[in-house]
Write a protein that holds these residues in place. Structure first.
Motif, PDB file in Angstrom:
ATOM      1  N   VAL A  23       0.825  -1.199   0.000  1.00 40.81           N
ATOM      2  CA  VAL A  23       0.000   0.000   0.000  1.00 40.81           C
ATOM      3  C   VAL A  23       0.868   1.262   0.000  1.00 40.81           C
ATOM      4  CG1 VAL A  23      -1.663   1.344   1.360  1.00 40.81           C
ATOM      5  CG2 VAL A  23      -1.951  -1.130   1.107  1.00 40.81           C
ATOM      6  N   SER A  46      -5.197   0.380  -0.931  1.00 40.31           N
ATOM      7  CA  SER A  46      -6.035   0.130   0.248  1.00 40.31           C
ATOM      8  C   SER A  46      -5.529  -1.087   1.019  1.00 40.31           C
ATOM      9  CB  SER A  46      -7.482  -0.123  -0.203  1.00 40.31           C
ATOM     10  OG  SER A  46      -8.182  -0.823   0.807  1.00 40.31           O
ATOM     11  N   ILE A  47      -5.188  -0.886   2.264  1.00 45.74           N
ATOM     12  CA  ILE A  47      -4.675  -1.989   3.088  1.00 45.74           C
ATOM     13  C   ILE A  47      -5.742  -3.067   3.219  1.00 45.74           C
ATOM     14  CG2 ILE A  47      -5.271  -0.696   5.219  1.00 45.74           C
ATOM     15  CD1 ILE A  47      -2.357  -2.965   5.325  1.00 45.74           C
TER      16      ILE A  47
ATOM     17  N   MET B  89      -5.573   1.026   8.827  1.00 50.26           N
ATOM     18  CA  MET B  89      -6.858   0.721   8.190  1.00 50.26           C
ATOM     19  C   MET B  89      -7.834   1.876   8.292  1.00 50.26           C
ATOM     20  SD  MET B  89      -7.705  -3.131   9.242  1.00 50.26           S
ATOM     21  CE  MET B  89      -6.561  -4.444   8.932  1.00 50.26           C
ATOM     22  N   ASP B  92      -7.617   4.071   5.502  1.00 49.67           N
ATOM     23  CA  ASP B  92      -7.719   3.350   4.253  1.00 49.67           C
ATOM     24  C   ASP B  92      -8.757   3.939   3.313  1.00 49.67           C
ATOM     25  OD1 ASP B  92      -6.836   0.725   3.034  1.00 49.67           O
ATOM     26  OD2 ASP B  92      -9.011   0.613   2.853  1.00 49.67           O
TER      27      ASP B  92
END
Lengths: 88, 592
Positions: A23, A46-47, B89, B92
């Motif tokens: 990422v 996007s992780i 996240m 994200d």
């Protein structure tokens, strides 16, 4: 748009740490980059997306990049995957 | 929760991951009760809905950062890194940007759209064939719950909010849950899922909270608020105990607490007999993180480091680097004390998915341990290289399991020699004089112990297997388990022969296995001439206490007498009488 198929070579596959590396590498480029494994396509920036691939060792991943620096982006990711994320 | 059967004294079996006994009211902690409704929003509410979502994310980030700081301070940076991925996240695209654009495009409530996005990821990850990936789904769920709670303004139902003393019963515990545990309030925890290596298990051990995982359906059998007993020593959960059983466990608990409080006092005292014979008490470990517990229980070395766990529950083999790191961490923590590392003992009842070939009719008599290694020298060499490299970092010894004769020992040593040469040629630092020993656990090895002794630096008797192979009893088989007797005269005679062979060759003989942790056996083993015992860490203080209260003269007399008796029953009765004279409190109900 260009594309390239690569193989996941590190033993543990794209788990959290390598996913984070992908990422951050992808994030350096303007190009829109997607990873496709067995028909599931996710955003390489996007992780959560990269982790969704649950790509274990030996998985084939199709990388597509679209944008002014697409070639550099694909090259950089190829190098990163080949480095096995410095795991072994 | 209707369909409860009569369940007086119902015992559920799980995996013991952190020792101790907890008796208390059950606190059922469910995670998946959170319901997210889909709601339409008006165009003029979009901006505020986006704002609400951004605030919830920001709040979650702050929470995570503060947890991260706390974990880093209390448990180390390694554990704290779990939270970095969660933080990542939150930034994200999929979780953040796409939720915002969905709010704008689809005009739905933030929690619904966010949860929908997350669920797409969770579902994909949970579909993976690999447990390793599936476990990550739990991390995403944990994160999602956190954000949702902030969005909905619900106070987190986490264990940190629990005020009364309870035993937590939950399907699974997230890393955040475990970290928020307060020793004061949480007496123990039990989960349906999980294994010995899950994060929750590792943390429970380091926090010393009694825990049992892998209980399968505990959450559907236990009722919130009822009294339960959690035995983190045996790995069981008792539901609806009657007064008699409660009393038994209260006694067990007192005993355990008494021991653990004596522990601090005993830890730094030497294991010397009354007449100053120094005895080494070492710990058996399986995971590198157990080293801390070994040290805190006063172990003066690791007498048996089992390495199988590295090979289990995975489809590939552990690489040299991964093994090296694990072994080195143990060696470094134990410096200057010795670490005896056993090359992998797979086969029998532990199989590597990678090495699993064909089904054997008698796996314990089959391709096991050193036999497997000699069959696959390439795999064996990887482990030996990792051990040798780690030996430069501490005081290590290598031991080969399941040696039945001198040829196997020579072959194993030859392979070891070639790996040593190879590493030296490459200039890799190793301990050039690393001691090499064999496990004596097959009767044939006992009978040829004199010749084995000439070619090794030490012996270690593995009592569990020696008993099993001497008496031809599979102790996992209930039909014959009763015949499994550590005090069978034949077993004691074999043990004695090994000690004598060691003395003739002037090499040390250690003993490991469950027998070492048996208080009844301590005086006998001392008397037979052992000066190095290896056992599970928790047993060390107890055995040390016994050692410190006998003298060698006495112990020798006991051993001399015991070994002449004709049955295991007589031997046990005699030993019980002897130790009863020394320390009546060592004899508890379950030793009878």
């Amino acid at each position: 748009m260009i594309e390239k198929t690569i193989t996941v070579q590190n033993k543990l596959g794209l788990h959290a740490r390598p996913a984070a590396l992908v990422v951050s590498e992808a994030g350096r480029f303007y190009a829109e980059i997607n990873l496709n494994k067995d028909g599931l396509e996710v955003n390489a920036k996007s992780i959560m997306g990269v982790m969704m691939l649950a790509a274990e060792m030996g998985s084939q991943i199709l990388i597509t990049a679209d944008g002014q620096d697409e070639e550099m982006a694909i090259q950089a990711l190829e190098v990163l995957f080949a480095s096995k994320f410095d795991e072994e | 929760m209707g369909k409860k059967l009569t369940k007086k004294n119902l015992v559920l079996d799980g995996v013991a991951v952190s020792p101790g006994i907890a008796i208390g009211l059950a606190f059922l902690l469910h995670h998946d009760e959170l319901q997210v409704e889909e709601e339409e929003i008006l165009p003029d509410q979009v901006a505020s809905e986006v704002e609400k979502f951004k605030r919830a994310v920001q709040q979650t980030k702050e929470e995570l950062r503060s947890i991260r700081r706390r974990v880093s301070r209390d448990m180390g940076e390694e554990q704290a890194r779990i939270f970095d991925v969660q933080l990542l996240m939150l930034d994200d695209v999929m979780a953040f940007d796409e939720t915002i654009s969905a709010i704008q495009d689809r005009k739905r409530n933030a929690e619904f759209l966010f949860w929908e996005n997350l669920n797409t990821a969770i579902a994909a990850i949970e579909a993976s064939d690999h447990a390793f990936f599936r476990e990550r789904a739990a991390d995403i769920k944990d994160l999602g719950r956190r954000v949702l709670h902030n969005l909905l303004g619900i106070k987190h139902l986490t264990i940190s909010g629990i005020r009364s003393e309870v035993v937590v019963v939950s399907p699974d515990l997230s890393p955040t849950d475990t970290i928020m545990m307060h020793r004061k309030n949480i007496l123990g925890f039990a989960t349906d899922m999980g294994g010995r290596t899950s994060h929750a298990a590792i943390m429970a051990r380091s926090l010393e909270i009694p825990s049992v995982v892998g209980l399968r359906d505990a959450t559907s059998r236990v009722e919130h608020g009822e009294t339960i007993i959690l035995d983190g020593n045996k790995g069981t959960l008792v539901i609806a105990p009657d007064e008699k059983l409660l009393e038994h466990y209260r006694a067990e608990q007192r005993k355990y607490l008494q021991w653990s409080s004596d522990l601090a006092a005993l830890r730094d005292l030497p294991a010397h007999t009354l007449d100053h014979q120094a005895i080494q008490l070492h710990a058996n470990i399986e995971f590198p993180d157990e080293t801390d517990s070994a040290l805190s229980h006063g172990a003066t070395g690791i007498g048996l480091y089992r390495t199988e766990f590295l090979y289990l529950s995975r489809t590939d083999l552990p690489g040299e680097e991964e093994q090296f790191k694990a072994y080195k961490s143990v060696a470094e923590k134990m410096i200057p004390n010795p670490v005896t590392i056993r090359t992998f003992d797979l086969g029998g009842d532990k199989f590597s998915m990678y090495l699993k070939g064909y089904t054997e009719a008698n796996p314990f008599l089959g391709q096991r341990a050193i036999r497997l290694c000699l069959q696959h020298p390439d795999i064996f060499k990887v482990q030996l290289a990792a051990i040798l490299r780690a030996s430069a970092a501490g005081n290590m010894k290598i031991i080969f399991p399941m040696i039945s004769g001198i040829e196997q020992l020579r072959q194993a040593k030859e392979i070891l020699g070639s790996v040593q040469e190879d590493l030296r040629a490459r200039g890799v630092p190793i301990d050039p004089d690393i001691p090499v020993g064999v496990m004596i656990e097959i009767p044939s090895a006992v009978l040829v112990a004199d010749s084995l002794a000439r070619e090794v630096d030490f012996f270690s008797i593995g009592t569990n297997d020696l008993i099993q192979y001497t008496l031809a009893v599979d102790r996992g088989n209930e039909q014959v388990a009763e015949l499994f007797d550590a005090f069978h005269p034949a077993v004691l005679k074999l043990i004695k022969q090994v000690v004598e062979a060691g003395q003739r060759a002037q090499i040390p003989v250690a003993i490991c296995g469950e027998m070492c942790a048996e208080p009844m056996a301590t005086v006998l083993l001392l008397g037979l001439g052992f000066d190095e015992f290896s056992m599970s860490s928790v047993s060390i203080p107890q055995i040390k206490k016994i050692i410190r209260s006998v003298n060698m003269e006495e112990a020798r007399a006991v051993a001399l007498h015991a070994i002449e008796l004709e049955t295991g029953r007589q031997i046990k009765a005699y030993l019980k009488e002897q130790i009863g004279n020394l320390h009546p409190d060592f004899l508890t109900a379950d030793m009878t």
